[in-house]
Scaffold this motif. Sequence first.
Motif, PDB file in Angstrom:
ATOM      1  N   PHE A 214      56.524  -3.484  -1.863  1.00 28.95           N
ATOM      2  CA  PHE A 214      56.420  -2.302  -2.714  1.00 28.95           C
ATOM      3  C   PHE A 214      55.110  -1.602  -2.396  1.00 28.95           C
ATOM      4  O   PHE A 214      54.028  -2.171  -2.568  1.00 28.95           O
ATOM      5  N   LEU A 215      55.195  -0.369  -1.883  1.00 25.68           N
ATOM      6  CA  LEU A 215      53.995   0.391  -1.529  1.00 25.68           C
ATOM      7  C   LEU A 215      53.511   1.215  -2.709  1.00 25.68           C
ATOM      8  O   LEU A 215      54.313   1.777  -3.453  1.00 25.68           O
ATOM      9  N   HIS A 216      52.193   1.299  -2.834  1.00 27.66           N
ATOM     10  CA  HIS A 216      51.589   2.104  -3.896  1.00 27.66           C
ATOM     11  C   HIS A 216      50.439   2.904  -3.309  1.00 27.66           C
ATOM     12  O   HIS A 216      49.653   2.372  -2.526  1.00 27.66           O
ATOM     13  N   PRO A 217      50.319   4.176  -3.653  1.00 25.71           N
ATOM     14  CA  PRO A 217      49.186   4.952  -3.133  1.00 25.71           C
ATOM     15  C   PRO A 217      47.853   4.395  -3.604  1.00 25.71           C
ATOM     16  O   PRO A 217      47.760   3.802  -4.674  1.00 25.71           O
ATOM     17  N   ASN A 218      46.838   4.585  -2.775  1.00 28.12           N
ATOM     18  CA  ASN A 218      45.477   4.186  -3.154  1.00 28.12           C
ATOM     19  C   ASN A 218      44.887   5.164  -4.156  1.00 28.12           C
ATOM     20  O   ASN A 218      43.810   4.947  -4.669  1.00 28.12           O
TER      21      ASN A 218
ATOM     22  N   CYS B  41      48.917   1.917   0.342  1.00 31.25           N
ATOM     23  CA  CYS B  41      49.419   2.656   1.503  1.00 31.25           C
ATOM     24  C   CYS B  41      48.491   2.586   2.706  1.00 31.25           C
ATOM     25  O   CYS B  41      48.862   2.988   3.808  1.00 31.25           O
ATOM     26  N   SER B  42      47.285   2.095   2.497  1.00 32.80           N
ATOM     27  CA  SER B  42      46.354   1.819   3.588  1.00 32.80           C
ATOM     28  C   SER B  42      45.414   0.720   3.106  1.00 32.80           C
ATOM     29  O   SER B  42      45.358   0.420   1.914  1.00 32.80           O
ATOM     30  N   VAL B  43      44.704   0.126   4.043  1.00 32.78           N
ATOM     31  CA  VAL B  43      43.813  -0.991   3.718  1.00 32.78           C
ATOM     32  C   VAL B  43      42.426  -0.676   4.253  1.00 32.78           C
ATOM     33  O   VAL B  43      42.213  -0.678   5.470  1.00 32.78           O
TER      34      VAL B  43
ATOM     35  N   CYS C 265      51.890  11.195  -3.272  1.00 30.97           N
ATOM     36  CA  CYS C 265      53.177  11.419  -2.595  1.00 30.97           C
ATOM     37  C   CYS C 265      52.986  11.498  -1.082  1.00 30.97           C
ATOM     38  O   CYS C 265      53.812  10.972  -0.314  1.00 30.97           O
ATOM     39  N   PHE C 266      51.896  12.134  -0.658  1.00 30.10           N
ATOM     40  CA  PHE C 266      51.625  12.206   0.780  1.00 30.10           C
ATOM     41  C   PHE C 266      51.272  10.832   1.340  1.00 30.10           C
ATOM     42  O   PHE C 266      51.690  10.474   2.441  1.00 30.10           O
ATOM     43  N   GLU C 267      50.504  10.059   0.577  1.00 38.31           N
ATOM     44  CA  GLU C 267      50.154   8.706   1.029  1.00 38.31           C
ATOM     45  C   GLU C 267      51.400   7.863   1.254  1.00 38.31           C
ATOM     46  O   GLU C 267      51.542   7.189   2.279  1.00 38.31           O
ATOM     47  N   ASP C 268      52.308   7.878   0.266  1.00 34.13           N
ATOM     48  CA  ASP C 268      53.568   7.123   0.393  1.00 34.13           C
ATOM     49  C   ASP C 268      54.341   7.549   1.630  1.00 34.13           C
ATOM     50  O   ASP C 268      54.841   6.718   2.395  1.00 34.13           O
ATOM     51  N   THR C 269      54.448   8.874   1.797  1.00 30.35           N
ATOM     52  CA  THR C 269      55.227   9.417   2.911  1.00 30.35           C
ATOM     53  C   THR C 269      54.617   9.024   4.251  1.00 30.35           C
ATOM     54  O   THR C 269      55.321   8.558   5.164  1.00 30.35           O
ATOM     55  N   ILE C 270      53.309   9.188   4.386  1.00 30.11           N
ATOM     56  CA  ILE C 270      52.630   8.857   5.643  1.00 30.11           C
ATOM     57  C   ILE C 270      52.757   7.370   5.947  1.00 30.11           C
ATOM     58  O   ILE C 270      53.077   6.973   7.075  1.00 30.11           O
ATOM     59  N   ALA C 271      52.528   6.527   4.938  1.00 32.99           N
ATOM     60  CA  ALA C 271      52.624   5.080   5.154  1.00 32.99           C
ATOM     61  C   ALA C 271      54.033   4.687   5.576  1.00 32.99           C
ATOM     62  O   ALA C 271      54.229   3.901   6.513  1.00 32.99           O
ATOM     63  N   GLY C 272      55.037   5.233   4.886  1.00 35.16           N
ATOM     64  CA  GLY C 272      56.418   4.904   5.216  1.00 35.16           C
ATOM     65  C   GLY C 272      56.812   5.352   6.616  1.00 35.16           C
ATOM     66  O   GLY C 272      57.468   4.608   7.362  1.00 35.16           O
TER      67      GLY C 272
END
Length: 198
Positions: A158-162, A131-133, A182-189
């Motif tokens: 396919f996104l996956h949280p760190n 979800c971030s790099v 869940c927050f990581e996925d939401t923020i990234a999306g």
Amino acid sequence: MGTRIDVHAHYYTTDFAERMDGLRGRARQRGGAGVAGAGVSIQQRTDMLDEAGIDVQVICVGAEQPYFPDNPANANEAARFENDYYKETVEQNGGRYAAFGCVPLPHVDQAIREASRCLDELGFAGINLACSVAGQPLDTPAFEPFWEELDRRGAVVFLHPNMHCDAPMMGDFGLEGTAGGCFEDTIAGLRLTFSGWG
């Protein structure tokens, strides 16, 4: 009844983890908790799929991404190792597995090359990103050529949280893993959507 597919799964063995730790420059602690799932053989996993009525499982590296911002050579080597490892797993198990590939971001040119190899040569179903790099959001302007190439291909991402969320009060009770992802996925999306890439 159609084919039942599980699209969120990982396959980590001790050999896999040790190689990745070596590329990261850290040693795995012997006798510790080890790697989640490392004690389950691929045959045991396949038996579990049968019990659950799952026809195909799509595996990806998830949070074990090859993101080494200060070492492009190791990032590239790690991505190739992980993708080759998963390709071998797919090939050796009679159609029960598919894979999402990984790429050595934040090194954009290398990431584009490895994504092309995953999709064209290895026949993967798509690309798995965290979800971030290395602390940068996925909509970072420097990543635009990478997104343009995936968009041109119509590739699945396919996104996956760190599995770490730097938010207040997340350090207790396992909240980082259970809620932070869940927050990581939401923020990234949302960032990808509002920036025009989603």
